[in-house]
Motif scaffolding. Sequence first.
Motif, PDB file in Angstrom:
ATOM      1  N   LEU A  83       0.512  -1.211   0.135  1.00 26.71           N
ATOM      2  CA  LEU A  83      -0.065  -0.042  -0.060  1.00 26.71           C
ATOM      3  C   LEU A  83       0.790   1.001  -0.353  1.00 26.71           C
ATOM      4  CD1 LEU A  83      -2.818  -1.026   2.115  1.00 26.71           C
ATOM      5  CD2 LEU A  83      -2.692  -0.968   0.215  1.00 26.71           C
ATOM      6  N   SER A  84       0.368   2.323  -0.039  1.00 27.24           N
ATOM      7  CA  SER A  84       0.696   3.464  -0.521  1.00 27.24           C
ATOM      8  C   SER A  84       2.112   4.116   0.248  1.00 27.24           C
ATOM      9  CB  SER A  84       0.007   5.056  -0.435  1.00 27.24           C
ATOM     10  OG  SER A  84      -0.682   4.601  -1.816  1.00 27.24           O
ATOM     11  N   THR A  85       3.179   4.752   0.821  1.00 26.27           N
ATOM     12  CA  THR A  85       3.663   4.936   1.930  1.00 26.27           C
ATOM     13  C   THR A  85       4.595   6.212   1.492  1.00 26.27           C
ATOM     14  OG1 THR A  85       6.051   4.269   0.421  1.00 26.27           O
ATOM     15  CG2 THR A  85       4.952   2.503   1.936  1.00 26.27           C
ATOM     16  N   HIS A  90       0.761   3.208  -4.021  1.00 21.43           N
ATOM     17  CA  HIS A  90       0.861   1.906  -4.126  1.00 21.43           C
ATOM     18  C   HIS A  90       0.458   1.280  -6.217  1.00 21.43           C
ATOM     19  CE1 HIS A  90      -0.905  -2.414  -3.763  1.00 21.43           C
ATOM     20  NE2 HIS A  90      -2.836  -1.934  -4.463  1.00 21.43           N
ATOM     21  N   TYR A 115       8.273 -10.004   4.921  1.00 19.49           N
ATOM     22  CA  TYR A 115       8.055  -9.031   3.525  1.00 19.49           C
ATOM     23  C   TYR A 115       9.559  -9.784   2.550  1.00 19.49           C
ATOM     24  CZ  TYR A 115       4.999  -6.489   6.397  1.00 19.49           C
ATOM     25  OH  TYR A 115       4.038  -5.657   7.214  1.00 19.49           O
ATOM     26  N   SER A 133      10.642   0.856   2.287  1.00 16.60           N
ATOM     27  CA  SER A 133       9.889   1.880   2.394  1.00 16.60           C
ATOM     28  C   SER A 133       8.297   1.106   2.530  1.00 16.60           C
ATOM     29  CB  SER A 133       8.830   2.535   0.924  1.00 16.60           C
ATOM     30  OG  SER A 133       8.127   3.734   1.691  1.00 16.60           O
ATOM     31  N   VAL A 134       8.027  -0.194   2.186  1.00 22.31           N
ATOM     32  CA  VAL A 134       6.398  -0.814   2.383  1.00 22.31           C
ATOM     33  C   VAL A 134       6.904  -1.098   3.663  1.00 22.31           C
ATOM     34  CG1 VAL A 134       5.918  -3.127   1.807  1.00 22.31           C
ATOM     35  CG2 VAL A 134       6.518  -1.603   0.651  1.00 22.31           C
ATOM     36  N   THR A 138       4.835   2.405   5.545  1.00 20.29           N
ATOM     37  CA  THR A 138       3.495   2.404   5.387  1.00 20.29           C
ATOM     38  C   THR A 138       2.770   3.224   5.967  1.00 20.29           C
ATOM     39  OG1 THR A 138       3.907  -0.091   4.499  1.00 20.29           O
ATOM     40  CG2 THR A 138       1.499   1.073   4.288  1.00 20.29           C
ATOM     41  N   GLU A 139       2.183   3.780   5.040  1.00 20.30           N
ATOM     42  CA  GLU A 139       0.861   5.090   5.948  1.00 20.30           C
ATOM     43  C   GLU A 139      -0.185   4.728   5.921  1.00 20.30           C
ATOM     44  OE1 GLU A 139       2.068   9.378   4.603  1.00 20.30           O
ATOM     45  OE2 GLU A 139       1.095   8.169   3.189  1.00 20.30           O
TER      46      GLU A 139
END
Length: 385
Positions: A83-85, A90, A115, A133-134, A138-139
Amino acid sequence: MASKLGKTNVVQIAKRSFAAQPATKALFSPDIQSGTSYNKVKVVSVNETSPIARISVAFKAGARYETPDNLGITHVLRSAAGLSTEEFTHFGIIRHVQQAGGSLYATVDREGIVYTIEAVRKEIGHVHKFLASVVGKTEFRPWEVSDLTPRLKYDRLTRPSQVSELRLQIVFFFLAFLTIRLADSIAFKSGGGSGAAASKFYGGELRKASSEPLAYVAVATESASASAKEALAFAVLKYALGAGPARRRRLYLPLLSAFNVNYADSGLFGFVLAASPDKITPALQASIDVVRGAGIKDADIARGKALLKRHLADSFETLDSTVDSVVRQAVTTGVVKSLPDLLAEVEAVSSSDVSAAAGKIKSGKVASAAFGSLQKLPYIDTLLK
């Protein structure tokens, strides 16, 4: 008259051909190196000539760390991988990883969540930043988290009634276990994390009658943790009794299959039995006696060691299985061993070690579950002598 020259040439050519054959390859054993970084993070490297490179980041944050308030949260985290970070959307993560011919995914079990990113060797240096980043940035945007519900229902890994109750604050609550963050170059900024209470085995019995023509019974007791000396003895005992395609077949044990699982701080050993209602009682009694060590011969132990070695060799057969094996070792025991080391330890298991493991089963608490035609099945405590 036969020509000696022609005969000699044929023999010499044959000798040269056999001599030119490549030497038989030794047992596949990739170079495995491990160490601990300054912030107490375990680092394991598997050097192999595969054209595919793979980087895995594992956390001790599996299902055992869940609480009654956040059951299923580990599967949400697994589904949320990609998902978006703070750095990438994404869509951007998917686009860049796939353009490099790679894949990014997460797996989860009782002990940990892993991961992983895979790509051809020349591209791994370009895509590893997306894994970093993931894992660390992740946000968990509310609209993206809510979009995971159909996938979770499809996976059927959480109860449908609970899926709709998973909220964003639960995700952030569980992130307390993921205190280790990754920098752009897969460098950890901090180590540690929340622990979990030690597992405790209570025993008990569960029965559910049905119209099935057979009775199915599973019996288990506490065994050993993955790092305990007895772990391999229990593993040998499992294969000595029979598991999977190598199930033990006796007069009263038509469908007996043993199982053994070792976790970070405990383990389970037992068997699953299926028999007709008329034979379930003698079959269950005979199974309990066998599991407790009665009738286990040296030949059975030798067969168990051979089957266990084969199983371990299978786990190191490919790069994927090798990485999975070393990651599992790192998460559950904190020590990574090569295939030759593991095979040597199995060979060192003695009959007395297996007998001691069987003795622990005999003196431990027992849990059982039964399903099917149970009208003639006695309660488990009446069979424990």
